[in-house]
Design an enzyme around this catalytic site. Structure first.
Site, PDB file in Angstrom:
ATOM      1  CG  HIS A  80     151.352  -8.655  69.642  1.00  0.00           C
ATOM      2  ND1 HIS A  80     150.442  -9.562  70.094  1.00  0.00           N
ATOM      3  CD2 HIS A  80     150.742  -7.453  69.771  1.00  0.00           C
ATOM      4  CE1 HIS A  80     149.335  -8.952  70.467  1.00  0.00           C
ATOM      5  NE2 HIS A  80     149.496  -7.659  70.289  1.00  0.00           N
ATOM      6  CD  GLU A  81     152.102  -3.486  70.384  1.00  0.00           C
ATOM      7  OE1 GLU A  81     151.163  -2.711  70.159  1.00  0.00           O
ATOM      8  OE2 GLU A  81     151.939  -4.603  70.940  1.00  0.00           O
ATOM      9  CG  HIS A  84     148.822  -4.137  66.897  1.00  0.00           C
ATOM     10  ND1 HIS A  84     147.568  -4.635  66.667  1.00  0.00           N
ATOM     11  CD2 HIS A  84     149.201  -4.635  68.094  1.00  0.00           C
ATOM     12  CE1 HIS A  84     147.221  -5.410  67.696  1.00  0.00           C
ATOM     13  NE2 HIS A  84     148.203  -5.429  68.570  1.00  0.00           N
ATOM     14  CG  ASP A 183     145.679  -6.251  70.720  1.00  0.00           C
ATOM     15  OD1 ASP A 183     145.864  -5.027  70.632  1.00  0.00           O
ATOM     16  OD2 ASP A 183     146.591  -7.083  70.768  1.00  0.00           O
TER      17      ASP A 183
HETATM   18 ZN   LIG Z   1     148.292  -6.033  70.599  1.00  0.00          ZN
END
Ligand SMILES: [Zn+2]
Length: 377
Positions: A80-81, A84, A183
């Site tokens: 997930h990170e 980004h 987020d």
């Molecule tokens: Zn995030």
């Protein structure tokens, strides 16, 4: 962030782990393991599949499965990170580091002023990745159920994929709450920033974020949930920090180090005894001096360097024995925000300003905060 340590690099980005991240693995192993029937039932109900739980429920296996699910969840958080960060890199935004916290990650972004469009895409990339991981895990549940005969081994796999699917989809939903700096809060800020200056948008988004933090904290207290209380704490601190940085960015916009540096600079030679440096500090009220030899900068000495030296040694020892040799310098046209960022990251209090190999001034953290105070009026 304090309490983090580096585990490696990916795409040139340092990856850090916060210690809470490690505490949560045994905690999860215990929480999941001690009541595994509950989550097995949950997976059965969510996916409407039969699960052979002979292995799942035997001996220490519940705790082992708890740990496996925790590690699987963290791999999910990490991807997930990374999503980004990769979007940020592609948009030419530098990422300082990625820190994995127990409820998600934080990507520390060098450039604090993303344009709203970029921020929106960047903010959404993480939750959408979690959603994708959740959906893929969900599909795997049915793949195993359909193609592997309904054995006790298949039961274990179905349980792990099913639970990970549920957790990643919760992560997706939770991260989309408009609790800045999570987020969803970034999405909110990006939206607000299309209709007002960024620092105003940040200030509103971070107030909403702090509101959520207080709410999470209260719910956490009522439900006795230390996890929710910790999340509340991180959101509150994070919202405050980001809105402060954006505020500084706004106040210090267009200010260069040349405009605020102190002059003339008191320089000391490398062979000056430390006791003399100390008296010079009393006289000048400066807590650090550049060290020069034949007009060249060779180091910097600060009160911290002096304080590390035993009092009895201060007459015998010289500046060159304790000074720091790798000195960060800036040209006069460098933005003050760069100076502040370097000082914060490297934990230093002053930076010499150089032009054509000569020291023409020095800028200190207190100079910068004085300017911030003045501009705030
Ligand atoms: Zn995030």
């Amino acid at each position: 962030m304090d309490g983090s340590f580096k585990i490696g690099r990916l795409f040139g980005i340092p990856v850090l782990i916060h210690f809470t991240f490690l505490l949560i693995i045994p905690l999860f192993a215990w929480v999941i393991g001690s009541d595994i029937e509950f989550t097995v039932e949950m997976v059965r109900n969510v996916f409407h599949v039969s699960i052979d739980d002979r292995y799942i429920l035997s001996g220490f296996i519940p705790y082992f499965l708890g740990a496996t699910v925790a590690i699987g969840l963290f791999i999910g958080v990490f991807i997930h990170e990374l999503a980004h960060s990769l979007i940020a890199l592609r948009s030419g935004i530098r990422i300082d580091s990625i820190t994995l916290l127990f409820f998600g990650g934080v990507a520390a972004i060098e450039e604090q002023e993303p344009d709203p469009g970029t921020e929106l895409v960047m903010a959404l990339a993480g939750p959408l990745t979690s959603l994708a991981i959740g959906l893929i895990s969900g599909v795997l549940v049915y793949v195993v159920h359909r193609f592997v005969d309904s054995s006790a081994e298949a039961g274990v796999l179905i349980y792990i994929f099913g639970y990970l699917a549920i957790l990643n989809i919760l992560l997706f939903a939770f991260n989309l709450l408009p609790a800045f700096p999570m987020d969803g809060g970034r999405v909110l800020r990006a939206y607000l920033a299309t209709r007002m200056p960024l620092h105003k948008a940040t200030s509103i988004a971070s107030s909403v974020g702090k509101g959520f933090a207080v709410l999470f904290g209260l719910v956490g207290l009522i439900l006795f949930s230390p996890i929710l209380i910790l999340i509340a704490f991180f959101i509150y601190i994070g919202a405050g920090q980001e809105s402060m940085v954006t505020r500084y960015n706004f106040l210090l916009k267009d200010v260069t180090v040349g405009q605020i540096m102190s002059r003339p600079v008191v320089e000391v030679p490398p062979r000056m005894p430390l006791s003399e440096v100390l008296s010079l500090m009393y006289q000048t009220k400066h807590l650090g001096f550049p060290v020069t030899e034949l007009g060249h900068l060779v180091g910097i000495i600060t009160l911290t360097d002096l304080a590390r030296t035993p009092v009895l040694d201060r007459d015998a020892m010289q500046v060159r024995d304790v000074m720091s040799r790798d000195v960060v310098v800036l040209p006069p046209h460098a933005p003050v925000m760069d100076a502040l960022r370097i000082m914060t990251r490297q934990d230093i209090g002053r930076i010499p300003v150089m032009a054509e190999e000569k020291i023409i001034g020095i800028v200190t953290k207190s100079d910068i905060f004085t300017v911030i105070e003045l501009r705030e009026v």
